[in-house]
Motif scaffolding. Structure first.
Motif, PDB file in Angstrom:
ATOM      1  N   ILE A  36     -29.403  44.181  31.730  1.00 49.95           N
ATOM      2  CA  ILE A  36     -28.528  45.286  31.361  1.00 49.95           C
ATOM      3  C   ILE A  36     -29.395  46.533  31.305  1.00 49.95           C
ATOM      4  O   ILE A  36     -30.500  46.501  30.745  1.00 49.95           O
ATOM      5  CB  ILE A  36     -27.851  45.084  29.994  1.00 49.95           C
ATOM      6  N   LEU A  37     -28.905  47.628  31.870  1.00 46.10           N
ATOM      7  CA  LEU A  37     -29.668  48.870  31.896  1.00 46.10           C
ATOM      8  C   LEU A  37     -28.858  49.979  31.243  1.00 46.10           C
ATOM      9  O   LEU A  37     -27.801  50.360  31.742  1.00 46.10           O
ATOM     10  CB  LEU A  37     -30.013  49.242  33.344  1.00 46.10           C
ATOM     11  N   TYR A  38     -29.335  50.456  30.106  1.00 42.09           N
ATOM     12  CA  TYR A  38     -28.703  51.556  29.386  1.00 42.09           C
ATOM     13  C   TYR A  38     -29.518  52.832  29.612  1.00 42.09           C
ATOM     14  O   TYR A  38     -30.749  52.770  29.699  1.00 42.09           O
ATOM     15  CB  TYR A  38     -28.700  51.298  27.878  1.00 42.09           C
ATOM     16  N   PRO A  39     -28.878  53.993  29.646  1.00 41.42           N
ATOM     17  CA  PRO A  39     -29.651  55.233  29.687  1.00 41.42           C
ATOM     18  C   PRO A  39     -30.382  55.447  28.369  1.00 41.42           C
ATOM     19  O   PRO A  39     -30.037  54.846  27.344  1.00 41.42           O
ATOM     20  CB  PRO A  39     -28.577  56.310  29.911  1.00 41.42           C
ATOM     21  N   ALA A  40     -31.367  56.328  28.394  1.00 39.85           N
ATOM     22  CA  ALA A  40     -32.176  56.573  27.199  1.00 39.85           C
ATOM     23  C   ALA A  40     -31.349  57.103  26.039  1.00 39.85           C
ATOM     24  O   ALA A  40     -31.721  56.928  24.870  1.00 39.85           O
ATOM     25  CB  ALA A  40     -33.304  57.549  27.527  1.00 39.85           C
ATOM     26  N   THR A  41     -30.207  57.721  26.325  1.00 41.61           N
ATOM     27  CA  THR A  41     -29.397  58.343  25.277  1.00 41.61           C
ATOM     28  C   THR A  41     -28.446  57.382  24.567  1.00 41.61           C
ATOM     29  O   THR A  41     -27.806  57.767  23.598  1.00 41.61           O
ATOM     30  CB  THR A  41     -28.568  59.494  25.880  1.00 41.61           C
ATOM     31  N   THR A  42     -28.336  56.140  25.046  1.00 45.42           N
ATOM     32  CA  THR A  42     -27.361  55.186  24.485  1.00 45.42           C
ATOM     33  C   THR A  42     -28.066  53.995  23.850  1.00 45.42           C
ATOM     34  O   THR A  42     -28.740  53.224  24.533  1.00 45.42           O
ATOM     35  CB  THR A  42     -26.403  54.697  25.585  1.00 45.42           C
TER      36      THR A  42
END
Length: 242
Positions: free
Chosen positions: A165-171
């Motif tokens: 799973i890849l989340y952006p740095a802001t989430t």
């Protein structure tokens, strides 16, 4: 590959063909790294357990602190499931150790007598972050280099990648959901079943459409329930979790 090169390639038409990263089913690399627990080699560290590797943009940042705090609180739940956790951040070991005290304080624990229940990898040169496709080109540090995204890699006892799973740095991530995913992966490993939306342990699992009714009756003695649908197709089939 350098962070600068990775960032420059983002706008090329062939970038997605050559981007580094892991695919489901790939054997996870047996890298050797420095961590807050000392030098470790991943496969030896995991042994015959499952593994969760989760990355963070930087030390001493607010979202990351809440994430590692939550992961620490849930560490006993991961241990119950035979899962070892390991974190990664693109800072040095000295910063990791100092940051760990803040994380413990966030959890209202005394830093002087406790330590985090999992190691943090030091990746100050971003070598591992680049090799595993972890960088977030939209979030940059003060030098203009991309930060590490919030990746989650779940590794099976066979050392192969089972989920990413890849989340952006802001989430920030939901570690209760990561636990639920581990439960699903373990419930379906080696079994011809799947888990439906919002599944949790104890709920019914699903029988794949490719399986005949005769096979299903043989494999699932607890019974198979088929939901009637307007199409008349009998593909929604459930059976109690065994």
């Amino acid at each position: 590959m350098s962070s600068e090169l990775l960032l420059n390639r983002r706008n090329t038409s062939t970038a997605t063909l050559n981007m580094p990263g892991m695919l489901l089913g790939d054997e996870f690399p047996n890298f050797e790294v420095e961590t807050t627990y000392g030098k470790i080699k991943l496969h030896e560290f995991l042994g015959d357990t499952w593994g969760v590797l989760f990355s963070h943009p930087r030390d001493y940042t607010p979202v990351c602190t809440t994430e590692l705090g939550r992961a620490a609180r849930l560490s006993s739940e991961f241990t119950k499931r035979n899962v070892k956790m390991i974190a990664l951040s693109i800072d040095c070991l000295e910063d990791h150790h100092g940051w760990s005290k803040d994380i413990l304080a966030y959890n209202c624990e005394e830093p002087a007598c406790c330590s985090l229940p999992f190691p943090i990898i030091a990746d100050s040169k971003r070598e591992l972050a680049v090799a595993l496709g972890m960088l977030d080109p939209d979030e940059k540090d003060k030098d203009g280099l991309p930060l590490t995204a919030r990746c989650v890699f779940i590794i099976g006892p066979d050392k192969r990648l089972k989920l990413s799973i890849l989340y952006p740095a802001t989430t920030g991530r939901n570690f209760d959901e990561i636990l639920r995913v581990v439960d699903s992966l373990q419930a379906t490993a080696g079994k011809r079943v799947a888990t439906p939306a919002d599944w949790k342990p104890g709920d019914c699992v699903m029988v794949p459409p490719s399986m005949s009714e005769e096979q299903a009756a043989s494999l699932f003695p607890a019974g198979v329930y088929t939901k009637d649908l307007p199409s008349g197709k009998k593909y929604l089939r459930y059976t109690p979790q065994q």
